[in-house]
Design an enzyme around this catalytic site. Structure first.
Site, PDB file in Angstrom:
ATOM      1  N   LYS A  14     -59.498 -19.838  27.828  1.00  0.00           N
ATOM      2  CA  LYS A  14     -58.896 -18.648  26.939  1.00  0.00           C
ATOM      3  C   LYS A  14     -58.240 -19.360  25.530  1.00  0.00           C
ATOM      4  O   LYS A  14     -58.303 -18.518  24.766  1.00  0.00           O
ATOM      5  CB  LYS A  14     -57.416 -17.754  27.742  1.00  0.00           C
ATOM      6  CG  LYS A  14     -56.370 -18.700  27.959  1.00  0.00           C
ATOM      7  CD  LYS A  14     -55.306 -17.948  28.801  1.00  0.00           C
ATOM      8  CE  LYS A  14     -54.137 -18.913  29.058  1.00  0.00           C
ATOM      9  NZ  LYS A  14     -53.417 -19.450  27.897  1.00  0.00           N
ATOM     10  N   ARG A  89     -46.284 -13.885  29.931  1.00  0.00           N
ATOM     11  CA  ARG A  89     -46.762 -14.613  31.125  1.00  0.00           C
ATOM     12  C   ARG A  89     -45.870 -14.152  32.440  1.00  0.00           C
ATOM     13  O   ARG A  89     -46.453 -14.802  33.351  1.00  0.00           O
ATOM     14  CB  ARG A  89     -46.010 -15.930  30.788  1.00  0.00           C
ATOM     15  CG  ARG A  89     -46.637 -17.397  31.416  1.00  0.00           C
ATOM     16  CD  ARG A  89     -47.856 -17.704  30.658  1.00  0.00           C
ATOM     17  NE  ARG A  89     -48.004 -19.095  30.893  1.00  0.00           N
ATOM     18  CZ  ARG A  89     -48.642 -20.016  29.947  1.00  0.00           C
ATOM     19  NH1 ARG A  89     -48.862 -19.405  28.748  1.00  0.00           N
ATOM     20  NH2 ARG A  89     -48.811 -21.287  30.577  1.00  0.00           N
ATOM     21  N   ARG A 128     -60.246 -32.264  30.700  1.00  0.00           N
ATOM     22  CA  ARG A 128     -59.451 -31.905  29.370  1.00  0.00           C
ATOM     23  C   ARG A 128     -58.308 -33.054  29.274  1.00  0.00           C
ATOM     24  O   ARG A 128     -58.056 -33.841  28.541  1.00  0.00           O
ATOM     25  CB  ARG A 128     -58.858 -30.528  29.246  1.00  0.00           C
ATOM     26  CG  ARG A 128     -58.130 -30.422  27.947  1.00  0.00           C
ATOM     27  CD  ARG A 128     -57.558 -29.011  27.935  1.00  0.00           C
ATOM     28  NE  ARG A 128     -56.497 -28.456  28.481  1.00  0.00           N
ATOM     29  CZ  ARG A 128     -55.966 -27.587  28.677  1.00  0.00           C
ATOM     30  NH1 ARG A 128     -56.482 -26.316  28.106  1.00  0.00           N
ATOM     31  NH2 ARG A 128     -55.014 -27.217  29.436  1.00  0.00           N
ATOM     32  N   ARG A 134     -53.285 -34.545  27.471  1.00  0.00           N
ATOM     33  CA  ARG A 134     -52.103 -33.722  27.427  1.00  0.00           C
ATOM     34  C   ARG A 134     -51.177 -34.010  28.539  1.00  0.00           C
ATOM     35  O   ARG A 134     -51.646 -34.196  29.712  1.00  0.00           O
ATOM     36  CB  ARG A 134     -52.494 -32.030  27.581  1.00  0.00           C
ATOM     37  CG  ARG A 134     -52.458 -31.582  26.432  1.00  0.00           C
ATOM     38  CD  ARG A 134     -53.175 -30.063  26.591  1.00  0.00           C
ATOM     39  NE  ARG A 134     -52.378 -29.340  27.160  1.00  0.00           N
ATOM     40  CZ  ARG A 134     -52.468 -27.825  27.172  1.00  0.00           C
ATOM     41  NH1 ARG A 134     -53.433 -27.186  26.478  1.00  0.00           N
ATOM     42  NH2 ARG A 134     -51.624 -27.269  28.098  1.00  0.00           N
ATOM     43  N   ARG A 145     -48.977 -25.326  37.739  1.00  0.00           N
ATOM     44  CA  ARG A 145     -49.127 -24.373  36.491  1.00  0.00           C
ATOM     45  C   ARG A 145     -50.174 -23.266  37.060  1.00  0.00           C
ATOM     46  O   ARG A 145     -49.894 -22.025  36.823  1.00  0.00           O
ATOM     47  CB  ARG A 145     -49.812 -24.758  35.325  1.00  0.00           C
ATOM     48  CG  ARG A 145     -48.748 -25.765  34.555  1.00  0.00           C
ATOM     49  CD  ARG A 145     -49.380 -26.705  33.484  1.00  0.00           C
ATOM     50  NE  ARG A 145     -49.941 -26.063  32.564  1.00  0.00           N
ATOM     51  CZ  ARG A 145     -51.195 -26.363  31.770  1.00  0.00           C
ATOM     52  NH1 ARG A 145     -51.861 -27.223  32.335  1.00  0.00           N
ATOM     53  NH2 ARG A 145     -51.338 -25.801  30.789  1.00  0.00           N
TER      54      ARG A 145
HETATM   55  P1  AMP Z   1     -50.162 -23.170  27.613  1.00  0.00           P
HETATM   56  O1  AMP Z   1     -50.920 -24.025  26.638  1.00  0.00           O
HETATM   57  O2  AMP Z   1     -50.557 -21.797  27.409  1.00  0.00           O
HETATM   58  O3  AMP Z   1     -50.799 -23.393  28.939  1.00  0.00           O
HETATM   59  O4  AMP Z   1     -48.778 -23.605  27.799  1.00  0.00           O
HETATM   60  C1  AMP Z   1     -48.509 -24.597  27.927  1.00  0.00           C
HETATM   61  C2  AMP Z   1     -46.786 -24.574  28.368  1.00  0.00           C
HETATM   62  O5  AMP Z   1     -46.107 -24.035  27.352  1.00  0.00           O
HETATM   63  C3  AMP Z   1     -46.767 -23.605  29.573  1.00  0.00           C
HETATM   64  O6  AMP Z   1     -47.031 -24.403  30.561  1.00  0.00           O
HETATM   65  C4  AMP Z   1     -45.185 -23.418  29.564  1.00  0.00           C
HETATM   66  O7  AMP Z   1     -44.399 -24.665  29.857  1.00  0.00           O
HETATM   67  C5  AMP Z   1     -44.886 -23.373  27.989  1.00  0.00           C
HETATM   68  N1  AMP Z   1     -45.577 -21.714  27.719  1.00  0.00           N
HETATM   69  C6  AMP Z   1     -46.401 -21.350  27.096  1.00  0.00           C
HETATM   70  N2  AMP Z   1     -46.332 -19.910  26.802  1.00  0.00           N
HETATM   71  C7  AMP Z   1     -45.418 -19.680  27.679  1.00  0.00           C
HETATM   72  C8  AMP Z   1     -44.810 -18.008  28.005  1.00  0.00           C
HETATM   73  N3  AMP Z   1     -45.275 -17.110  27.442  1.00  0.00           N
HETATM   74  N4  AMP Z   1     -43.565 -18.273  28.660  1.00  0.00           N
HETATM   75  C9  AMP Z   1     -42.984 -19.456  29.059  1.00  0.00           C
HETATM   76  N5  AMP Z   1     -43.370 -20.548  28.991  1.00  0.00           N
HETATM   77  C10 AMP Z   1     -44.679 -20.716  28.120  1.00  0.00           C
END
Ligand code: AMP
Length: 197
Positions: A14, A89, A128, A134, A145
């Protein structure tokens, strides 16, 4: 005005597709994950508040996340629309976003749901982790996650589905094929491109 969300499990692609679709429709791609990672890298106050949470793969608080998004959506480049990646989220964040958009007399045009089988997500995330290193791509954190996605994020699709704005896209295929599928589905719904600023 083009206002889009892209929703899908970690490893669905995404982030990559979000940037491509945002470019195609002339709006900024806003990823809360990117905002938080940049804050951690900068060592800002926000970064120190969220670092441990991100490393565990848990969610940052709804209040803090929604405040960050409101601030970002209030910047000039988002005046003509936006594509949000990774937000909302959960159902509380959906409510926060709705309140914010309603206050501005705006609404979402479409929610792109990118589906990939669980095994494929895990395989992509593991790759990744090797390539990008990461800190939240370890096996235990990946499992956390994905579980959070299924428990908290997937239900938001019910809300938007009831409103008839979810566009379901098969996320398996080449990057170009998937981008083309999303663009075609949005075009078929009459989603407009925002003129370049
Ligand atoms: P992502 O790259 O979207 O998977 O985000 C990486 C990390 O950032 C997630 O595992 C959360 O710890 C935090 N994060 C990103 N977006 C949100 C959100 N909308 N609400 C809460 N935590 C978030």
């Amino acid at each position: 005005m083009t206002r889009l969300l892209i929703v899908g499990p970690q490893g669905s692609g995404k982030g990559t597709q979000g940037v491509r679709i945002a470019d195609a429709f002339g709006v900024p791609a806003i990823s809360t994950g990117d905002v938080f990672r940049a804050a951690v890298a900068d060592g800002s106050d926000l970064g120190s508040q969220v670092k441990a949470i991100i490393e565990a793969g848990d969610l940052v608080s709804d209040e803090l996340t929604s405040a960050v998004v409101r601030d970002r959506l209030s910047q000039a480049d988002a005046a003509g629309g936006f594509l949000l990646d990774g937000y909302p989220r959960n159902l509380t964040q959906v409510m926060h976003l709705e309140e914010f958009l309603e206050g501005r007399g705006e609404e979402l045009d479409a929610v792109i749901e990118l589906s990939v089988p669980r095994d494929e997500s895990i395989a992509r995330l593991t790759l990744r982790a090797q390539e990008q290193g990461r800190t939240d791509d370890t096996e235990a954190v990946i499992a956390n996650r994905l579980a959070i996605y299924e428990r908290e994020t997937a239900p938001i699709l019910g809300v938007y589905g009831a409103r008839g704005i979810v566009v379901q896209i098969d996320g398996v295929g080449s990057l170009d094929e998937i981008t083309a599928r999303i663009v075609a589905a949005l075009d078929a719904r009459g989603v407009k491109r925002t003129a370049a600023a």
